[in-house]
Write a protein that holds these residues in place. Structure first.
Motif, PDB file in Angstrom:
ATOM      1  N   ALA A  93      76.592  12.591  -1.972  1.00 36.11           N
ATOM      2  CA  ALA A  93      75.627  13.241  -3.214  1.00 36.11           C
ATOM      3  C   ALA A  93      76.506  13.787  -4.355  1.00 36.11           C
ATOM      4  N   ASP A  94      78.036  14.000  -4.141  1.00 36.92           N
ATOM      5  CA  ASP A  94      79.070  14.490  -4.874  1.00 36.92           C
ATOM      6  C   ASP A  94      79.267  13.294  -5.777  1.00 36.92           C
ATOM      7  N   ALA A  95      79.512  12.104  -5.403  1.00 39.79           N
ATOM      8  CA  ALA A  95      79.756  10.725  -6.093  1.00 39.79           C
ATOM      9  C   ALA A  95      78.531  10.661  -7.040  1.00 39.79           C
ATOM     10  N   ALA A  96      77.345  10.654  -6.501  1.00 35.28           N
ATOM     11  CA  ALA A  96      76.168  10.442  -7.496  1.00 35.28           C
ATOM     12  C   ALA A  96      76.208  11.423  -8.458  1.00 35.28           C
ATOM     13  N   ALA A  97      76.599  12.674  -8.250  1.00 35.12           N
ATOM     14  CA  ALA A  97      76.596  13.720  -9.590  1.00 35.12           C
ATOM     15  C   ALA A  97      77.542  13.717 -10.481  1.00 35.12           C
ATOM     16  N   MET A  98      78.533  12.909 -10.365  1.00 28.83           N
ATOM     17  CA  MET A  98      79.735  12.763 -11.269  1.00 28.83           C
ATOM     18  C   MET A  98      79.255  12.463 -12.798  1.00 28.83           C
ATOM     19  N   PRO A  99      79.589  13.083 -13.782  1.00 29.00           N
ATOM     20  CA  PRO A  99      79.496  12.708 -15.156  1.00 29.00           C
ATOM     21  C   PRO A  99      80.169  11.593 -15.655  1.00 29.00           C
ATOM     22  N   ASP A 100      79.471  10.923 -16.591  1.00 32.76           N
ATOM     23  CA  ASP A 100      79.987   9.655 -17.183  1.00 32.76           C
ATOM     24  C   ASP A 100      81.270  10.074 -17.915  1.00 32.76           C
ATOM     25  N   LEU A 101      82.015   9.218 -18.672  1.00 36.56           N
ATOM     26  CA  LEU A 101      83.318   9.290 -19.661  1.00 36.56           C
ATOM     27  C   LEU A 101      83.138  10.430 -20.459  1.00 36.56           C
ATOM     28  N   ASP A 102      83.918  11.267 -20.737  1.00 39.54           N
ATOM     29  CA  ASP A 102      83.748  12.199 -21.718  1.00 39.54           C
ATOM     30  C   ASP A 102      84.564  11.401 -23.034  1.00 39.54           C
ATOM     31  N   ALA A 103      84.481  12.144 -24.115  1.00 40.62           N
ATOM     32  CA  ALA A 103      85.106  11.505 -25.307  1.00 40.62           C
ATOM     33  C   ALA A 103      86.680  11.533 -25.200  1.00 40.62           C
ATOM     34  N   ARG A 104      87.398  12.351 -24.566  1.00 38.47           N
ATOM     35  CA  ARG A 104      88.649  12.325 -24.354  1.00 38.47           C
ATOM     36  C   ARG A 104      89.068  10.828 -23.418  1.00 38.47           C
ATOM     37  N   GLU A 105      88.371  10.503 -22.393  1.00 36.73           N
ATOM     38  CA  GLU A 105      88.638   9.458 -21.536  1.00 36.73           C
ATOM     39  C   GLU A 105      88.054   8.224 -22.304  1.00 36.73           C
ATOM     40  N   LEU A 106      86.915   8.251 -22.847  1.00 34.75           N
ATOM     41  CA  LEU A 106      86.591   7.190 -23.683  1.00 34.75           C
ATOM     42  C   LEU A 106      87.646   6.556 -24.933  1.00 34.75           C
ATOM     43  N   TRP A 107      88.241   7.728 -25.493  1.00 32.38           N
ATOM     44  CA  TRP A 107      89.575   7.169 -26.363  1.00 32.38           C
ATOM     45  C   TRP A 107      90.642   6.825 -25.627  1.00 32.38           C
ATOM     46  N   LEU A 108      90.795   6.986 -24.359  1.00 34.85           N
ATOM     47  CA  LEU A 108      92.028   6.537 -23.542  1.00 34.85           C
ATOM     48  C   LEU A 108      91.689   4.984 -23.184  1.00 34.85           C
ATOM     49  N   LEU A 109      90.440   4.665 -23.071  1.00 33.36           N
ATOM     50  CA  LEU A 109      90.070   3.185 -22.386  1.00 33.36           C
ATOM     51  C   LEU A 109      89.995   2.520 -23.650  1.00 33.36           C
ATOM     52  N   ALA A 110      89.344   2.930 -24.521  1.00 37.92           N
ATOM     53  CA  ALA A 110      88.589   2.021 -25.655  1.00 37.92           C
ATOM     54  C   ALA A 110      89.687   1.216 -26.307  1.00 37.92           C
ATOM     55  N   PRO A 111      90.883   1.746 -26.594  1.00 32.98           N
ATOM     56  CA  PRO A 111      92.087   1.191 -27.412  1.00 32.98           C
ATOM     57  C   PRO A 111      92.786  -0.127 -26.333  1.00 32.98           C
ATOM     58  N   ILE A 112      92.713   0.230 -25.189  1.00 34.86           N
ATOM     59  CA  ILE A 112      93.359  -0.888 -24.152  1.00 34.86           C
ATOM     60  C   ILE A 112      92.382  -1.860 -24.002  1.00 34.86           C
ATOM     61  N   ALA A 113      90.962  -1.728 -24.045  1.00 38.68           N
ATOM     62  CA  ALA A 113      90.003  -2.677 -23.939  1.00 38.68           C
ATOM     63  C   ALA A 113      90.010  -3.584 -25.157  1.00 38.68           C
ATOM     64  N   ALA A 114      90.167  -3.022 -26.346  1.00 40.74           N
ATOM     65  CA  ALA A 114      90.242  -3.783 -27.858  1.00 40.74           C
ATOM     66  C   ALA A 114      91.534  -4.630 -27.588  1.00 40.74           C
ATOM     67  N   ALA A 115      92.675  -4.122 -26.946  1.00 38.19           N
ATOM     68  CA  ALA A 115      93.852  -5.019 -26.880  1.00 38.19           C
ATOM     69  C   ALA A 115      93.917  -6.180 -26.202  1.00 38.19           C
ATOM     70  N   VAL A 116      93.079  -5.956 -24.862  1.00 39.38           N
ATOM     71  CA  VAL A 116      92.639  -6.839 -24.014  1.00 39.38           C
ATOM     72  C   VAL A 116      91.954  -7.910 -24.614  1.00 39.38           C
ATOM     73  N   MET A 117      90.984  -7.559 -25.194  1.00 43.32           N
ATOM     74  CA  MET A 117      89.913  -8.592 -25.846  1.00 43.32           C
ATOM     75  C   MET A 117      90.553  -9.358 -26.954  1.00 43.32           C
ATOM     76  N   TRP A 118      91.679  -8.738 -27.751  1.00 40.95           N
ATOM     77  CA  TRP A 118      92.429  -9.318 -28.717  1.00 40.95           C
ATOM     78  C   TRP A 118      93.279 -10.278 -28.401  1.00 40.95           C
ATOM     79  N   MET A 119      93.914 -10.059 -27.242  1.00 42.48           N
ATOM     80  CA  MET A 119      94.943 -10.900 -26.710  1.00 42.48           C
ATOM     81  C   MET A 119      94.146 -12.264 -26.015  1.00 42.48           C
ATOM     82  N   GLY A 120      92.901 -11.991 -25.624  1.00 43.35           N
ATOM     83  CA  GLY A 120      92.241 -13.113 -24.890  1.00 43.35           C
ATOM     84  C   GLY A 120      91.653 -13.964 -25.828  1.00 43.35           C
ATOM     85  N   ILE A 121      91.136 -13.498 -27.108  1.00 38.78           N
ATOM     86  CA  ILE A 121      90.289 -14.186 -28.095  1.00 38.78           C
ATOM     87  C   ILE A 121      91.394 -14.718 -29.197  1.00 38.78           C
ATOM     88  N   TYR A 122      92.548 -14.212 -29.426  1.00 38.60           N
ATOM     89  CA  TYR A 122      93.529 -14.717 -30.362  1.00 38.60           C
ATOM     90  C   TYR A 122      95.013 -14.466 -29.860  1.00 38.60           C
TER      91      TYR A 122
END
Length: 503
Positions: A435-464
């Motif tokens: 139940a404690d795992a099922a109650a965990m909230p999703d990414l907050d704004a800070r965590e989103l800003w940590l992961l989104a730039p890396i995701a963009a770089a991973v896709m950039w390197m893969g596509i071009y």
């Protein structure tokens, strides 16, 4: 550019690292974040100012501190390979500070100081053009990482910190002895001059082995990899990110900058040894990763397997292999760092890394599941991500040298898909039993800003990927010119030669 950008990149975090020691916790956080963002801005200037196809060494700075002596000169300069690794360093460092914003609550000024010092030393490693200056930066990086693990780590942090320090220091002592011999024999401490110097063939063996003792531990290669899982498990999240993202790459950089160009004959002779050790690492550590119950330990073992692709590629003695190995280094720096961040996100909520405690997170954390899936796919080399480009090139280069080595390396991709998809399924899908795992909230704004730039770089390197291949292309070509006279005949080459002779 007249502006001493490399010195500035080193001195800014160094000065800020000293200053934050005298600040409050909140002021230290903000100062560290601003400093790392300034360094990232300087890194963008470096990228934009680097002239592809221009001089081999650019942004050169030199201040002689003792001509003809063993006193290192302040000699800095970069080629395309070093520029890309500096960019990786300055890109990941603000993310590390952001990841530590809430997780680190004790001795915050000292923690931020250690990370800023780490940034200065990492940039120094890639920018140094003096042999002894490189050694100072290379070994200096042990100190802040030792403190990060030993002070802010987990329950067994002291053991992990000592193991990390002793493993890496032991190999580096042999490298220092070899460096002293090289300086005496060649009469210079200049890395560019040493890269063109021809050491006697008999001596090259011993020098190569001395450097290998240090770089193999740093990579880490099997069987001197055992310090890495402990270090990753005990280190705080940001420590794992920078350890996997940048510090492991120093071993690969050392092979490209020292072992291959300075000791080409010995490098050719030791290709079978490197391929055997890399093959064992790919298969063995992948199987070990498959049975792990701790998420961090699983990703740590996957790092050993992925870095084996680097050594496969670098010692393939051809363009595809070397470029592939370097791209794997950059890709792994992004992807493994992101995977450790993903572990940190749910660890901060539930305070456990045990895989069995999770399950079904895609229901209550859909954004988290999306990013975790993207980085999982990049880790196993899905086309369109950064992982595919590097592993494909490394495999092509390895096959040109040895078809058997390529077959063994390919099993690592299959096993990698097995353990990463198995991890993702157990964490994000399946039945939510807790139940404690099922109650965990999703990414907050800070965590989103940590992961989104890396995701963009991973896709950039893969596509071009040309954005990353172009700066290193001329440097790889010059390295191949140095290696060509000593290049070994792999089994694929021998088969081709036999076929031509039969015709």
């Amino acid at each position: 550019m007249e502006f001493p950008i490399l010195s500035t990149l080193i001195l800014v975090p160094l000065i800020a690292g000293i200053a934050v020691l005298f600040m409050s916790a909140n002021a230290a956080r903000w100062t560290a974040l601003v400093t790392t963002l300034v360094c990232f801005g300087l890194g963008i200037m470096l990228w934009m100012g680097y002239e592809v196809g221009g001089d081999r060494w650019q942004f050169v700075e030199y201040v002689g501190l003792g001509e003809g002596t063993l006193v290192p000169a302040w000699a800095l300069g970069i080629d395309g390979i070093a520029m890309l690794l500096i960019m990786l360093s300055v890109f990941l460092m603000p993310i590390c500070i952001g990841a530590s914003w809430r997780a680190i609550t004790n001795r915050v000024p000292e923690y931020m100081s250690a990370f800023l010092l780490m940034e200065a030393l990492m940039i120094g490693v890639f920018a140094a053009q003096d042999l002894l200056l490189f050694y100072i930066f290379f070994e200096g990086g042990l100190i802040p990482m030792y403190l990060i693990i030993g002070i802010w780590g987990g329950a067994d942090k002291i053991k992990a910190a000592y193991k990390f320090f002793l493993y890496t220091l032991a190999g580096s002592v042999l490298m220092l002895v070899a460096m002293l011999y090289m300086v005496i024999d060649a009469g210079t401490t200049s890395i560019p001059e040493l890269m063109a110097y021809d050491f006697p063939a008999g001596v090259q063996w011993w020098l190569w082995l001395a450097f290998f003792a240090s770089f193999a531990v740093k990579m880490p290669m099997w069987p001197v990899h055992t310090w890495l899982p402990d270090a990753h498990v005990q280190a705080p999240t940001a420590g794992s990110v920078i350890l996997a993202g940048v510090l492991l790459k120093m071993g690969g950089y050392g092979f490209v900058r020292f072992s291959l160009p300075m000791f080409p004959d010995a490098s050719a002779d030791f290709v079978p040894l490197v391929f055997v050790l890399s093959g064992i690492a790919v298969v063995y550590t992948s199987l070990v990763a498959l049975v792990q119950k701790d998420m961090k330990k699983l990703i740590a073992y996957s790092s050993v397997a992925h870095m084996a692709f680097v050594t496969f590629g670098l010692f393939a003695f051809n363009r595809q292999g070397i470029e592939g190995g370097l791209i794997v280094m950059l890709s792994h720096g992004l992807v493994s760092g992101a995977l450790f961040l993903c572990v940190g996100v749910i660890y901060d909520r539930l305070h456990t890394r045990e895989i069995a405690r999770y399950g079904g997170l895609a229901d209550n954390m859909p954004m988290y599941a999306f990013f975790f899936l993207l980085f999982t796919m990049a880790s196993i080399g899905l086309p369109g991500t950064s992982g595919f480009v590097g592993e494909f090139l490394a495999l092509v280069g390895t096959y040109e040298m040895s078809s058997w080595a390529a077959i063994v390396a390919t099993t690592g991709i299959i096993l990698g898909a097995a353990y990463m998809l198995y991890l993702y399924w157990r964490v994000c899908y399946g039945t939510q039993r807790n139940a404690d795992a099922a109650a965990m909230p999703d990414l907050d704004a800070r965590e989103l800003w940590l992961l989104a730039p890396i995701a963009a770089a991973v896709m950039w390197m893969g596509i071009y990927p040309e954005s990353f291949l172009a700066p290193m292309r001329d440097d790889v070509g010059l390295l191949l010119e140095r290696l060509e006279p000593a290049a070994p005949a792999g089994d694929a080459m021998l088969s081709e030669a036999a076929g031509e002779a039969a015709q």
